[in-house]
Design a protein around this motif. Structure first.
Motif, PDB file in Angstrom:
ATOM      1  N   MET A   1      34.443 -12.559  30.902  1.00  0.00           N
ATOM      2  CA  MET A   1      33.205 -12.050  30.307  1.00  0.00           C
ATOM      3  C   MET A   1      33.528 -11.161  29.113  1.00  0.00           C
ATOM      4  N   SER A   2      32.877 -11.429  27.977  1.00  0.00           N
ATOM      5  CA  SER A   2      33.087 -10.615  26.792  1.00  0.00           C
ATOM      6  C   SER A   2      32.259  -9.335  26.888  1.00  0.00           C
ATOM      7  N   HIS A   3      32.875  -8.206  26.564  1.00  0.00           N
ATOM      8  CA  HIS A   3      32.167  -6.929  26.614  1.00  0.00           C
ATOM      9  C   HIS A   3      31.608  -6.532  25.256  1.00  0.00           C
ATOM     10  N   PHE A   4      32.098  -7.153  24.177  1.00  0.00           N
ATOM     11  CA  PHE A   4      31.548  -6.938  22.842  1.00  0.00           C
ATOM     12  C   PHE A   4      31.240  -8.305  22.249  1.00  0.00           C
ATOM     13  N   HIS A   5      30.022  -8.447  21.708  1.00  0.00           N
ATOM     14  CA  HIS A   5      29.555  -9.763  21.283  1.00  0.00           C
ATOM     15  C   HIS A   5      29.440  -9.892  19.767  1.00  0.00           C
ATOM     16  N   GLY A   6      29.874  -8.885  19.021  1.00  0.00           N
ATOM     17  CA  GLY A   6      29.716  -8.913  17.574  1.00  0.00           C
ATOM     18  C   GLY A   6      30.791  -9.672  16.827  1.00  0.00           C
ATOM     19  N   THR A   7      31.912  -9.954  17.484  1.00  0.00           N
ATOM     20  CA  THR A   7      32.980 -10.697  16.823  1.00  0.00           C
ATOM     21  C   THR A   7      32.486 -12.083  16.432  1.00  0.00           C
ATOM     22  N   GLY A   8      32.699 -12.435  15.178  1.00  0.00           N
ATOM     23  CA  GLY A   8      32.270 -13.746  14.698  1.00  0.00           C
ATOM     24  C   GLY A   8      30.859 -13.785  14.156  1.00  0.00           C
ATOM     25  N   LYS A   9      30.074 -12.721  14.356  1.00  0.00           N
ATOM     26  CA  LYS A   9      28.721 -12.688  13.803  1.00  0.00           C
ATOM     27  C   LYS A   9      28.792 -12.523  12.285  1.00  0.00           C
ATOM     28  N   ARG A  10      27.818 -13.097  11.581  1.00  0.00           N
ATOM     29  CA  ARG A  10      27.845 -13.070  10.125  1.00  0.00           C
ATOM     30  C   ARG A  10      26.695 -12.281   9.501  1.00  0.00           C
ATOM     31  N   SER A  11      25.536 -12.264  10.141  1.00  0.00           N
ATOM     32  CA  SER A  11      24.412 -11.551   9.542  1.00  0.00           C
ATOM     33  C   SER A  11      23.404 -11.135  10.604  1.00  0.00           C
ATOM     34  N   ALA A  12      22.583 -10.139  10.242  1.00  0.00           N
ATOM     35  CA  ALA A  12      21.455  -9.674  11.055  1.00  0.00           C
ATOM     36  C   ALA A  12      21.826  -9.515  12.522  1.00  0.00           C
ATOM     37  N   TYR A  13      22.666  -8.530  12.808  1.00  0.00           N
ATOM     38  CA  TYR A  13      23.102  -8.304  14.180  1.00  0.00           C
ATOM     39  C   TYR A  13      23.347  -6.815  14.404  1.00  0.00           C
ATOM     40  N   PHE A  14      23.018  -6.370  15.613  1.00  0.00           N
ATOM     41  CA  PHE A  14      23.392  -5.017  16.034  1.00  0.00           C
ATOM     42  C   PHE A  14      23.850  -5.078  17.488  1.00  0.00           C
ATOM     43  N   GLU A  15      24.671  -4.133  17.841  1.00  0.00           N
ATOM     44  CA  GLU A  15      25.058  -3.948  19.242  1.00  0.00           C
ATOM     45  C   GLU A  15      25.274  -2.457  19.450  1.00  0.00           C
ATOM     46  N   GLY A  16      24.546  -1.897  20.393  1.00  0.00           N
ATOM     47  CA  GLY A  16      24.615  -0.459  20.605  1.00  0.00           C
ATOM     48  C   GLY A  16      24.594  -0.106  22.070  1.00  0.00           C
ATOM     49  N   TRP A  17      25.029   1.115  22.371  1.00  0.00           N
ATOM     50  CA  TRP A  17      25.151   1.594  23.750  1.00  0.00           C
ATOM     51  C   TRP A  17      24.542   2.987  23.829  1.00  0.00           C
ATOM     52  N   TYR A  18      23.880   3.253  24.947  1.00  0.00           N
ATOM     53  CA  TYR A  18      23.159   4.516  25.120  1.00  0.00           C
ATOM     54  C   TYR A  18      23.767   5.270  26.290  1.00  0.00           C
ATOM     55  N   PHE A  19      24.363   6.417  25.993  1.00  0.00           N
ATOM     56  CA  PHE A  19      24.969   7.287  26.994  1.00  0.00           C
ATOM     57  C   PHE A  19      24.114   8.547  27.102  1.00  0.00           C
ATOM     58  N   LYS A  20      23.496   8.754  28.254  1.00  0.00           N
ATOM     59  CA  LYS A  20      22.701   9.961  28.464  1.00  0.00           C
ATOM     60  C   LYS A  20      23.302  10.772  29.600  1.00  0.00           C
ATOM     61  N   GLN A  21      23.356  12.095  29.419  1.00  0.00           N
ATOM     62  CA  GLN A  21      23.883  12.967  30.456  1.00  0.00           C
ATOM     63  C   GLN A  21      23.146  14.307  30.438  1.00  0.00           C
ATOM     64  N   THR A  22      22.965  14.861  31.637  1.00  0.00           N
ATOM     65  CA  THR A  22      22.283  16.139  31.803  1.00  0.00           C
ATOM     66  C   THR A  22      23.154  17.064  32.625  1.00  0.00           C
ATOM     67  N   GLY A  23      23.317  18.285  32.140  1.00  0.00           N
ATOM     68  CA  GLY A  23      24.127  19.279  32.843  1.00  0.00           C
ATOM     69  C   GLY A  23      23.453  20.627  32.854  1.00  0.00           C
ATOM     70  N   GLU A  24      24.247  21.658  33.059  1.00  0.00           N
ATOM     71  CA  GLU A  24      23.714  23.009  33.208  1.00  0.00           C
ATOM     72  C   GLU A  24      22.979  23.518  31.974  1.00  0.00           C
ATOM     73  N   ASP A  25      23.381  23.039  30.794  1.00  0.00           N
ATOM     74  CA  ASP A  25      22.817  23.556  29.547  1.00  0.00           C
ATOM     75  C   ASP A  25      21.857  22.589  28.871  1.00  0.00           C
ATOM     76  N   GLY A  26      21.476  21.534  29.584  1.00  0.00           N
ATOM     77  CA  GLY A  26      20.508  20.608  29.014  1.00  0.00           C
ATOM     78  C   GLY A  26      20.996  19.182  28.940  1.00  0.00           C
TER      79      GLY A  26
END
Length: 293
Positions: A1-26
């Motif tokens: 299974m490929s974990h990144f899919h942007g290799t070989g793409k030529r136009s109009a593409y995005f790939e992003g990841w969202y990391f959210k974390q909450t701790g003592e200070d917000g």
């Protein structure tokens, strides 16, 4: 299974990841992304959003690296994986540094897209990487310290050409569980339909909510969302938002402005076969509304 899919793409593409974390200070969230615009130009970016503000940093294509065999993304001196993040970036008046470690990650039972994960040419594909995990470490964002001794975290991702033209999203975690719900306008075969994906992770069990499982949208407004699927009902009520602007992909580029509350007041109620199995009020919920009306 490929974990990144942007290799070989030529136009109009995005790939992003969202990391959210909450701790003592917000709460702090990071969005590392790879982009190709319609002209074929390549670059990377990272957006940071907290309870107080949001800002973005841009990087050259040469500063971006992603592994194929495992989930590992590097942008400049920053590194993102399932086991943690290392942050070290500065541009103008903005800076972010620190190290976070992730433990006890809860994986979804299967792809959040279900059978739609196999459908070609979709505008946007959503992915949940961690339903819930523990976070330790600390960060400095524009000089403010964020400590995570007993922190909580969540990871998801998106890839395609553009975000849906209309969508809503909410996410919340607490010590023993988490919720995510997304409802969006999905272009398909020359038409469009309203699709829904989400989950409720409660007492070690994942309840999946999705169009492909027969979910019904009973009420969808900014103030209140009600959905049902079989004997399961979920109600979401936005109590008070605290939104900041973020850039969103459109034709591969980040030309659209949306507004996200990374940490706001939302009430969630879950019923199963008529019985309340969860009532949860959170001041650390995420919420986005990009719908007409």
């Amino acid at each position: 299974m490929s974990h990144f899919h942007g290799t070989g793409k030529r136009s109009a593409y995005f790939e992003g990841w969202y990391f959210k974390q909450t701790g003592e200070d917000g709460t702090a969230a990071f969005i590392p992304s790879f982009h190709i615009d319609e002209a074929g130009n390549r670059w990377a970016s990272m957006q940071i959003i907290t309870q107080e503000a949001s800002f973005g940093l841009e990087f050259s294509n040469q500063d971006f690296h992603a592994a194929q065999s495992r989930f590992l993304v590097e942008i400049g001196m920053c590194r993102f994986s399932k086991s943690g993040c290392r942050l070290d970036a500065k541009a103008g008046e903005h800076s972010v540094t620190g190290i976070l470690n992730f433990e006890e990650r809860k994986k979804p039972r299967y792809d959040i897209m279900g059978p739609f994960a196999l459908v070609p040419f979709m505008e946007c594909r959503h992915k949940v990487i961690s339903l819930h995990h523990k976070v330790s470490g600390q960060l400095s964002i524009d000089g403010k310290r964020y400590r995570f001794q007993q922190g909580l975290g969540y990871i998801e991702g998106d890839r395609g050409s553009s975000f849906p033209s209309e969508y809503l999203w909410t996410q919340c975690y607490w010590e023993t569980g988490s919720i995510m719900l997304s409802i969006a306008k999905i272009p398909f075969a020359g038409r469009s339909f309203t699709g829904c994906v989400g989950f409720i992770y409660l007492n070690g069990k994942e309840y999946r909510l999705a169009t492909y499982l027969g979910v019904k949208l009973i009420k969808v407004t900014k103030e209140e969302i009600q959905i049902s699927q079989g004997g399961l009902q979920l109600a979401v009520r936005l109590i008070e938002e605290a939104a900041h602007p973020l850039k969103a992909p459109q034709g591969g580029s980040m030309g659209r402005i949306i507004h996200e509350s990374p940490s706001c007041a939302v009430f969630y109620e879950v019923r199963k076969d008529g019985q309340v199995i969860l009532e949860h009020y959170s001041q650390n919920a995420g919420f986005e509304w990009a719908m007409d009306g």
